[in-house]
Scaffold this motif. Structure first.
Motif, PDB file in Angstrom:
ATOM      1  N   VAL A   1      -1.796 -16.504  -6.962  1.00  0.00           N
ATOM      2  CA  VAL A   1      -2.650 -15.425  -7.453  1.00  0.00           C
ATOM      3  C   VAL A   1      -2.191 -15.110  -8.877  1.00  0.00           C
ATOM      4  N   VAL A   2      -3.095 -15.217  -9.840  1.00  0.00           N
ATOM      5  CA  VAL A   2      -2.745 -15.071 -11.250  1.00  0.00           C
ATOM      6  C   VAL A   2      -2.254 -13.667 -11.579  1.00  0.00           C
ATOM      7  N   SER A   3      -2.950 -12.661 -11.135  1.00  0.00           N
ATOM      8  CA  SER A   3      -2.571 -11.270 -11.417  1.00  0.00           C
ATOM      9  C   SER A   3      -2.564 -10.459 -10.125  1.00  0.00           C
ATOM     10  N   PRO A   4      -1.528 -10.621  -9.309  1.00  0.00           N
ATOM     11  CA  PRO A   4      -1.505  -9.875  -8.049  1.00  0.00           C
ATOM     12  C   PRO A   4      -1.422  -8.375  -8.303  1.00  0.00           C
ATOM     13  N   ALA A   5      -1.997  -7.592  -7.393  1.00  0.00           N
ATOM     14  CA  ALA A   5      -2.001  -6.133  -7.543  1.00  0.00           C
ATOM     15  C   ALA A   5      -2.092  -5.477  -6.175  1.00  0.00           C
ATOM     16  N   VAL A   6      -1.536  -4.292  -6.095  1.00  0.00           N
ATOM     17  CA  VAL A   6      -1.665  -3.441  -4.922  1.00  0.00           C
ATOM     18  C   VAL A   6      -2.352  -2.171  -5.391  1.00  0.00           C
ATOM     19  N   ALA A   7      -3.415  -1.776  -4.716  1.00  0.00           N
ATOM     20  CA  ALA A   7      -4.163  -0.579  -5.113  1.00  0.00           C
ATOM     21  C   ALA A   7      -3.929   0.543  -4.114  1.00  0.00           C
ATOM     22  N   PHE A   8      -3.454   1.661  -4.609  1.00  0.00           N
ATOM     23  CA  PHE A   8      -3.360   2.862  -3.793  1.00  0.00           C
ATOM     24  C   PHE A   8      -4.716   3.554  -3.825  1.00  0.00           C
ATOM     25  N   PRO A   9      -5.081   4.260  -2.772  1.00  0.00           N
ATOM     26  CA  PRO A   9      -6.379   4.945  -2.782  1.00  0.00           C
ATOM     27  C   PRO A   9      -6.388   6.088  -3.805  1.00  0.00           C
ATOM     28  N   THR A  10      -7.564   6.421  -4.255  1.00  0.00           N
ATOM     29  CA  THR A  10      -7.725   7.547  -5.166  1.00  0.00           C
ATOM     30  C   THR A  10      -7.348   8.832  -4.447  1.00  0.00           C
ATOM     31  N   THR A  11      -6.666   9.701  -5.152  1.00  0.00           N
ATOM     32  CA  THR A  11      -6.299  10.996  -4.590  1.00  0.00           C
ATOM     33  C   THR A  11      -6.772  12.087  -5.549  1.00  0.00           C
ATOM     34  N   THR A  12      -6.805  13.292  -5.074  1.00  0.00           N
ATOM     35  CA  THR A  12      -7.266  14.429  -5.860  1.00  0.00           C
ATOM     36  C   THR A  12      -6.072  15.268  -6.286  1.00  0.00           C
ATOM     37  N   PHE A  13      -6.145  15.823  -7.479  1.00  0.00           N
ATOM     38  CA  PHE A  13      -5.112  16.732  -7.970  1.00  0.00           C
ATOM     39  C   PHE A  13      -4.756  17.732  -6.880  1.00  0.00           C
ATOM     40  N   SER A  14      -3.450  18.031  -6.760  1.00  0.00           N
ATOM     41  CA  SER A  14      -3.013  18.980  -5.740  1.00  0.00           C
ATOM     42  C   SER A  14      -1.864  19.839  -6.267  1.00  0.00           C
ATOM     43  N   PHE A  15      -1.789  21.052  -5.774  1.00  0.00           N
ATOM     44  CA  PHE A  15      -0.673  21.936  -6.097  1.00  0.00           C
ATOM     45  C   PHE A  15       0.523  21.665  -5.191  1.00  0.00           C
ATOM     46  N   SER A  16       0.382  20.714  -4.263  1.00  0.00           N
ATOM     47  CA  SER A  16       1.452  20.326  -3.348  1.00  0.00           C
ATOM     48  C   SER A  16       1.770  18.845  -3.525  1.00  0.00           C
ATOM     49  N   CYS A  17       2.972  18.466  -3.129  1.00  0.00           N
ATOM     50  CA  CYS A  17       3.354  17.060  -3.116  1.00  0.00           C
ATOM     51  C   CYS A  17       2.426  16.308  -2.158  1.00  0.00           C
ATOM     52  N   GLN A  18       2.049  15.088  -2.534  1.00  0.00           N
ATOM     53  CA  GLN A  18       1.184  14.264  -1.690  1.00  0.00           C
ATOM     54  C   GLN A  18       1.848  12.916  -1.453  1.00  0.00           C
ATOM     55  N   THR A  19       1.500  12.284  -0.341  1.00  0.00           N
ATOM     56  CA  THR A  19       1.955  10.928  -0.071  1.00  0.00           C
ATOM     57  C   THR A  19       0.733  10.028   0.069  1.00  0.00           C
ATOM     58  N   GLN A  20       0.709   8.952  -0.705  1.00  0.00           N
ATOM     59  CA  GLN A  20      -0.352   7.954  -0.613  1.00  0.00           C
ATOM     60  C   GLN A  20       0.257   6.649  -0.123  1.00  0.00           C
ATOM     61  N   THR A  21      -0.499   5.877   0.654  1.00  0.00           N
ATOM     62  CA  THR A  21       0.000   4.602   1.160  1.00  0.00           C
ATOM     63  C   THR A  21      -0.933   3.461   0.770  1.00  0.00           C
ATOM     64  N   ALA A  22      -0.336   2.289   0.658  1.00  0.00           N
ATOM     65  CA  ALA A  22      -1.071   1.066   0.359  1.00  0.00           C
ATOM     66  C   ALA A  22      -0.364  -0.077   1.075  1.00  0.00           C
ATOM     67  N   THR A  23      -1.037  -1.215   1.179  1.00  0.00           N
ATOM     68  CA  THR A  23      -0.451  -2.379   1.838  1.00  0.00           C
ATOM     69  C   THR A  23      -0.087  -3.443   0.819  1.00  0.00           C
ATOM     70  N   PHE A  24       1.155  -3.910   0.902  1.00  0.00           N
ATOM     71  CA  PHE A  24       1.633  -5.023   0.082  1.00  0.00           C
ATOM     72  C   PHE A  24       1.774  -6.226   1.001  1.00  0.00           C
ATOM     73  N   GLY A  25       1.123  -7.316   0.626  1.00  0.00           N
ATOM     74  CA  GLY A  25       1.146  -8.514   1.449  1.00  0.00           C
ATOM     75  C   GLY A  25      -0.051  -8.555   2.372  1.00  0.00           C
ATOM     76  N   THR A  26      -1.187  -8.930   1.824  1.00  0.00           N
ATOM     77  CA  THR A  26      -2.424  -9.029   2.591  1.00  0.00           C
ATOM     78  C   THR A  26      -2.781 -10.506   2.751  1.00  0.00           C
ATOM     79  N   ALA A  27      -3.831 -10.792   3.488  1.00  0.00           N
ATOM     80  CA  ALA A  27      -4.247 -12.189   3.680  1.00  0.00           C
ATOM     81  C   ALA A  27      -4.601 -12.866   2.357  1.00  0.00           C
ATOM     82  N   SER A  28      -5.051 -12.084   1.382  1.00  0.00           N
ATOM     83  CA  SER A  28      -5.446 -12.667   0.098  1.00  0.00           C
ATOM     84  C   SER A  28      -4.354 -12.558  -0.972  1.00  0.00           C
TER      85      SER A  28
END
Length: 170
Positions: free
Chosen positions: A19-46
């Motif tokens: 894969v020439v330019s591998p990337a992992v994309a986290f989902p879009t999140t909205t500004f928050s006044f609190s700490c947030q946790t976002q998850t993404a997957t590294f190592g997919t079929a593609s």
């Protein structure tokens, strides 16, 4: 004479092509006044990590930022950390990696291995796989969960962080 070969690592697609330019994309999140946790997957079929170990030694597969001492998630002049444990990761931001699957694709003997994962801290990498056996093998690493803590009131924008996966004979 048989040459022992070379330990290699690559990010490949489902057909085994680099894969020439591998990337992992986290989902879009909205500004928050609190700490947030976002998850993404590294190592997919593609976009999976392919390791070829013909050298009959153990292998450690690590991931870290390209320049661990200074890299952060960056959007222009706005940044947040991927490696700061302060406030349980919420003060400045921290990423952790968990899960993962190893699938052997070649080699007569299965390597003895663990998939430790963990949280980024200081300049230390996170180990995706630790193989301690002295057998030749090829395999793929998939299905890691990346969890990023985003500090409260983080400025909006499209942030990026360059990371490097490496295989080290041990």
């Amino acid at each position: 004479f048989i040459n022992p070969g070379t330990l290699t690592i690559d990010i490949v697609d489902g057909s085994g092509v680099s894969v020439v330019s591998p990337a992992v994309a986290f989902p879009t999140t909205t500004f928050s006044f609190s700490c947030q946790t976002q998850t993404a997957t590294f190592g997919t079929a593609s976009q999976k990590v392919k390791v070829s170990n013909p050298v009959l030694s153990g292998v450690k597969v690590d991931i870290n930022a390209q320049t661990p001492a200074s890299d952060n998630w960056t959007n222009g002049s706005e940044t947040y950390s991927y490696k700061d444990a302060a406030g349980s990761g919420c003060t400045n931001g921290q990423m952790s990696i968990s899960g993962g699957t190893f699938t052997q694709t070649a080699g007569a003997n299965a390597p003895t291995h663990t998939l430790p994962g963990g949280a980024f801290s200081s300049t230390s990498p996170v180990t995706l796989m630790n193989n301690t056996s002295t057998t030749a093998w090829e395999g793929e690493l998939t299905g890691y969960t990346l969890s990023q803590k985003i500090p409260a009131e983080q400025a909006d924008g499209s942030y990026s962080l360059t990371m490097v996966v490496s295989a080290i004979a041990q």
